[in-house]
Design an enzyme around this catalytic site. Sequence first.
Site, mmCIF file in Angstrom:
data_model
loop_
_atom_site.group_PDB
_atom_site.id
_atom_site.type_symbol
_atom_site.label_atom_id
_atom_site.label_comp_id
_atom_site.label_asym_id
_atom_site.label_seq_id
_atom_site.Cartn_x
_atom_site.Cartn_y
_atom_site.Cartn_z
ATOM 1 N N SER A 9 -32.790 -72.783 51.723
ATOM 2 C CA SER A 9 -33.426 -73.376 52.899
ATOM 3 C C SER A 9 -34.695 -72.610 53.239
ATOM 4 O O SER A 9 -34.659 -71.414 53.536
ATOM 5 C CB SER A 9 -32.474 -73.340 54.093
ATOM 6 O OG SER A 9 -33.184 -73.742 55.248
ATOM 7 N N GLY A 147 -29.055 -68.092 60.211
ATOM 8 C CA GLY A 147 -28.393 -66.811 60.441
ATOM 9 C C GLY A 147 -27.131 -66.853 61.273
ATOM 10 O O GLY A 147 -26.663 -65.815 61.744
ATOM 11 N N ASP A 177 -24.226 -76.828 55.199
ATOM 12 C CA ASP A 177 -25.451 -76.185 55.688
ATOM 13 C C ASP A 177 -25.095 -75.301 56.884
ATOM 14 O O ASP A 177 -24.658 -75.809 57.922
ATOM 15 C CB ASP A 177 -26.432 -77.296 56.092
ATOM 16 C CG ASP A 177 -27.782 -76.773 56.560
ATOM 17 O OD1 ASP A 177 -28.056 -75.574 56.416
ATOM 18 O OD2 ASP A 177 -28.571 -77.602 57.065
HETATM 19 C C1 DX5 Z 1 -29.808 -74.832 60.704
HETATM 20 C C2 DX5 Z 1 -30.435 -75.415 59.472
HETATM 21 C C3 DX5 Z 1 -30.083 -74.709 58.230
HETATM 22 C C4 DX5 Z 1 -30.456 -73.258 58.161
HETATM 23 C C5 DX5 Z 1 -29.277 -72.567 57.562
HETATM 24 O O1 DX5 Z 1 -30.046 -75.668 61.773
HETATM 25 O O2 DX5 Z 1 -30.073 -76.784 59.323
HETATM 26 O O3 DX5 Z 1 -30.565 -75.403 57.070
HETATM 27 O O4 DX5 Z 1 -31.583 -72.995 57.371
HETATM 28 O O5 DX5 Z 1 -29.501 -71.211 57.652
HETATM 29 P P1 DX5 Z 1 -28.445 -70.113 57.220
HETATM 30 O O6 DX5 Z 1 -28.153 -70.350 55.751
HETATM 31 O O7 DX5 Z 1 -29.155 -68.843 57.495
HETATM 32 O O8 DX5 Z 1 -27.219 -70.318 58.045
HETATM 33 ZN ZN ZN Z 2 -30.602 -77.812 57.367
#
Ligand code: DX5
Ligand code: ZN
Length: 218
Positions: A9, A147, A177
Amino acid sequence: MHTPILVPSLLAGDHANLAASASKVEQLGLKWLHLDIMDGHFVPNFTFGPEVLAALRRAGSTLYFDTHLMLDEPERYIEAFAKAGASNISIHIEPDYDHAAALSRIRDVRCQCGIVINPGTPARAIEHLLPLVDLVLVMTVQPGFGGQSFRRDMLPKLTQLSTWRKARGLNFRLEVDGGIDPVTAAECRAAGTDTFVAGTSFFKAPDQAAFAAAFAKL
Ligand code: DX5
Ligand code: ZN
């Protein structure tokens, strides 16, 4: 069953040099890049818009742009993201608009389409749309920020969706996700997931090649 893929992402990439972050993904031999679009309404945060996708394309990216629209009125922006270079456009079930019509518009502009559900939304809310989509994205955190910690209570929802997929002869990718790392990904894989978005864990990994290899073995 689809082969498992890691989808970094870009939200967790370097926002002062997004092209460099995208090309790092490409250099590792990965094929997909996840792009989080936030409007400050549907979620309390902002990211970037279609201009950034277009700029990444101009910079030479050939990655599959997996575009996650966290917008109150996603149907208004389908053409703009398609024109900018989106490969897939995923829209949330929670806002009130004609979801089936929006999915069909996404296909009309030659993109693949996905439906997204928040942690608080049950699988049955998207059951009627399953035959229409290429991808189902199950949020494993409340959307808006990277995060956060993985919500293990989403595993039954993944099992439910993969059971319906098999029973009905459907072929959508099942994507997660939020809070995904090799450990939580393995739990999601056991529940039928094949598409793993990872922001923080990917961009902070000391050895990104080893990190990607762990996902290839899921
Ligand atoms: C959150 C997003 C995600 C985000 C995930 O609202 O939709 O795609 O980038 O981030 P991590 O992998 O850090 O949880
Ligand atoms: Zn996302």
